[in-house]
Design a protein around this motif. Sequence first.
Motif, PDB file in Angstrom:
ATOM      1  N   VAL A   1      -3.288 -16.628 -29.288  1.00  0.00           N
ATOM      2  CA  VAL A   1      -3.094 -16.958 -27.875  1.00  0.00           C
ATOM      3  C   VAL A   1      -4.262 -16.406 -27.063  1.00  0.00           C
ATOM      4  O   VAL A   1      -4.514 -15.193 -27.081  1.00  0.00           O
ATOM      5  CB  VAL A   1      -1.756 -16.388 -27.364  1.00  0.00           C
ATOM      6  CG1 VAL A   1      -1.588 -16.678 -25.874  1.00  0.00           C
ATOM      7  CG2 VAL A   1      -0.595 -16.960 -28.164  1.00  0.00           C
ATOM      8  N   ASP A   2      -4.976 -17.281 -26.376  1.00  0.00           N
ATOM      9  CA  ASP A   2      -6.120 -16.897 -25.552  1.00  0.00           C
ATOM     10  C   ASP A   2      -7.070 -16.012 -26.363  1.00  0.00           C
ATOM     11  O   ASP A   2      -7.356 -14.869 -26.000  1.00  0.00           O
ATOM     12  CB  ASP A   2      -5.646 -16.168 -24.286  1.00  0.00           C
ATOM     13  CG  ASP A   2      -6.772 -16.000 -23.265  1.00  0.00           C
ATOM     14  OD1 ASP A   2      -7.810 -16.665 -23.410  1.00  0.00           O
ATOM     15  OD2 ASP A   2      -6.611 -15.182 -22.334  1.00  0.00           O
ATOM     16  N   GLU A   3      -7.570 -16.558 -27.454  1.00  0.00           N
ATOM     17  CA  GLU A   3      -8.410 -15.776 -28.372  1.00  0.00           C
ATOM     18  C   GLU A   3      -9.639 -15.201 -27.660  1.00  0.00           C
ATOM     19  O   GLU A   3     -10.085 -14.090 -27.969  1.00  0.00           O
ATOM     20  CB  GLU A   3      -8.852 -16.646 -29.545  1.00  0.00           C
ATOM     21  CG  GLU A   3      -9.630 -15.873 -30.590  1.00  0.00           C
ATOM     22  CD  GLU A   3     -10.170 -16.752 -31.700  1.00  0.00           C
ATOM     23  OE1 GLU A   3     -10.668 -16.202 -32.694  1.00  0.00           O
ATOM     24  OE2 GLU A   3     -10.101 -17.993 -31.553  1.00  0.00           O
ATOM     25  N   ARG A   4     -10.188 -15.930 -26.710  1.00  0.00           N
ATOM     26  CA  ARG A   4     -11.371 -15.435 -26.009  1.00  0.00           C
ATOM     27  C   ARG A   4     -11.079 -14.176 -25.209  1.00  0.00           C
ATOM     28  O   ARG A   4     -11.980 -13.376 -24.937  1.00  0.00           O
ATOM     29  CB  ARG A   4     -11.913 -16.520 -25.078  1.00  0.00           C
ATOM     30  CG  ARG A   4     -12.568 -17.687 -25.805  1.00  0.00           C
ATOM     31  CD  ARG A   4     -13.160 -18.666 -24.808  1.00  0.00           C
ATOM     32  NE  ARG A   4     -13.790 -19.798 -25.476  1.00  0.00           N
ATOM     33  CZ  ARG A   4     -15.036 -19.819 -25.927  1.00  0.00           C
ATOM     34  NH1 ARG A   4     -15.790 -18.746 -25.782  1.00  0.00           N
ATOM     35  NH2 ARG A   4     -15.519 -20.890 -26.510  1.00  0.00           N
ATOM     36  N   GLY A   5      -9.831 -13.986 -24.826  1.00  0.00           N
ATOM     37  CA  GLY A   5      -9.461 -12.800 -24.063  1.00  0.00           C
ATOM     38  C   GLY A   5      -9.111 -11.604 -24.924  1.00  0.00           C
ATOM     39  O   GLY A   5      -8.814 -10.523 -24.392  1.00  0.00           O
ATOM     40  N   GLN A   6      -9.145 -11.770 -26.242  1.00  0.00           N
ATOM     41  CA  GLN A   6      -8.812 -10.675 -27.151  1.00  0.00           C
ATOM     42  C   GLN A   6     -10.076  -9.898 -27.522  1.00  0.00           C
ATOM     43  O   GLN A   6     -11.175 -10.448 -27.548  1.00  0.00           O
ATOM     44  CB  GLN A   6      -8.155 -11.220 -28.423  1.00  0.00           C
ATOM     45  CG  GLN A   6      -6.833 -11.930 -28.190  1.00  0.00           C
ATOM     46  CD  GLN A   6      -6.242 -12.508 -29.465  1.00  0.00           C
ATOM     47  OE1 GLN A   6      -6.620 -12.099 -30.566  1.00  0.00           O
ATOM     48  NE2 GLN A   6      -5.323 -13.453 -29.333  1.00  0.00           N
TER      49      GLN A   6
END
Length: 589
Positions: free
Chosen positions: A299-304
């Motif tokens: 979920v929202d990999e760029r925000g991890q």
Amino acid sequence: MGRHSLPDEYGAAAPDPRPRARGRTVAIATVLVLAVAAGTAVAGRNGLLPLGGSCADEAVRVDVVAAPDIAPALRQAATHIRDKEVTSDGHCMDVRVTPRDAYQVADALRAGKGGEYEVWVPDSALWLDRAGSDSDSTPVTPTGNLAATPVGVAMLPSAARSLGWPSKTYSWAELTAAATSGEKLRLGTADPARSAPGLLALTMVGASAAKAGDKDNTQVAEAAKILASRMSDSDGQVLDTLARDDSGTEQGNPRRNQALILTEQAAHRHNAGTEEEEGLDLFYPKDGTPLLDYPFTLVDERGQTTDESRAAVRFMTFFGEPEGRRVLARHGFRPESGGADEAVVTAAGGRTPQPYEQEEFEPPAPEAVQETLGMWTITVQSARLTTVVDASGSMAQPVPGRDQSRMDVTKASLIQALSQFTPDDEIGLWEFATHLDGDKDFRKLVETRRLGDRDEKGKAHREKLTAAFGDLTPVPDGATGLYDTTLAAYRAAQDSYVSGKFNALVILTDGVNEDPGSISRSSLVAELEGLRDPDRPVPVIAIAVGPAADKEEVKEIAEATGGSGHQVSDPAQIHAVILKAIMEAGSTL
């Protein structure tokens, strides 16, 4: 999406963390579902077991939201990882698992929410389409499937025997007809708008009935009506409607079901907690049993952070190890490939010659599933729709790649959509351009009435509406009088609101407002917001057709009423968009 180097412990023989085609994610997915350590039930229920001293300070936390049926297995796996201090890039992993119904998560992600967890494991990839259906949706990245379980029809032993189980086999249409004809056998399901098993089963019923000659969906609509009367809100509640035993008291209770649309895994879990003679027997329809596939989704990999995303991948690949596959089987899941395990099938109530192993089965097409969901919403609630169609001169322009105009393709798509509605649904038709009726930009062509109503000559309203759709013609030199038309049609729909039905306004336009003397866009939106009544909802479903139409304009107008705006490049897509929009709007009312 960022790419990262692999977490540690990925040698040449280790599972590959990259997304794989179906049939190759078996090793990645399977262990996930089951590391069942019985002594960790209480603390593991909340995912709060402490890490050991050597890992506590530098552990990477990964929050997972999962479908309730697979969540217990994920928690057990997380406990095993903590206990064994399994690492990702030298860091221990603190995996916390929270159960949540997939439809709730999908709706939150579609609204741009859901950033408080790194991983989502719904029971079916169907929810990924729903989660990503809006431009503002939180991005999700499926990385592989963890497990599988087929959908069938489970019955109490007496009911199963009455239908010839296990020797007699049925198609979906035959089995549903047998289980919904009268009160002899009561069949229950979870709400297909909230349940992947319920939706997949209903889609299969429709496909099966069509093959048997039910081209106008009469049989599936009738089955949907009956199922709706015995529907549970969610998968977690459907087993509660089952008769507790084969006694006359329970069998005669009209509130109790003798049969359920159920997964093999749910039947396995139920049978494990009952006496053998009271367990469920499972029918596997001969025209195919669709699978739940449990996609492991970032979920929202760029925000991890890099550590979080790599630890999440490491958690997934843990389930490709042998112990994971054994755990899957103990909990009633099949491996990701869907191949049958005889012990699982037997424990779930399956027996030869029931066709529980179908390697060549093709799952329902996404379009068929979406149309079924729209049909379900319409059938269960009944709809009252006023369709407002742009008749401006630009509708005469040809559709690229087709030897037809925008209007020709629009008419055909509307007639196709009409076939999905039942005689109890109410539909009317307006057209609009500029100065179409004196100073008015709009004209009412067909009153909004029940499709099954007949006039004094015996002609059904459906026939009148079909003919009116076919007669729609672009007005030469007519411009797009969108704003005044929308306001007038919305007021009329509110004034004729019918309680107990899904009331909505469907507006189709291929351009922006071109009437200089009309209300302004900002004034229109303000008027609609002021007229909106939560106790008498009339959402606008606005569809921008072709490249000249403004999706943002129709979206702003529609959302002022609690509705939705859409854009299609090809008018042939209109019918599918209408059904999808009705489903989405109906599920929020």
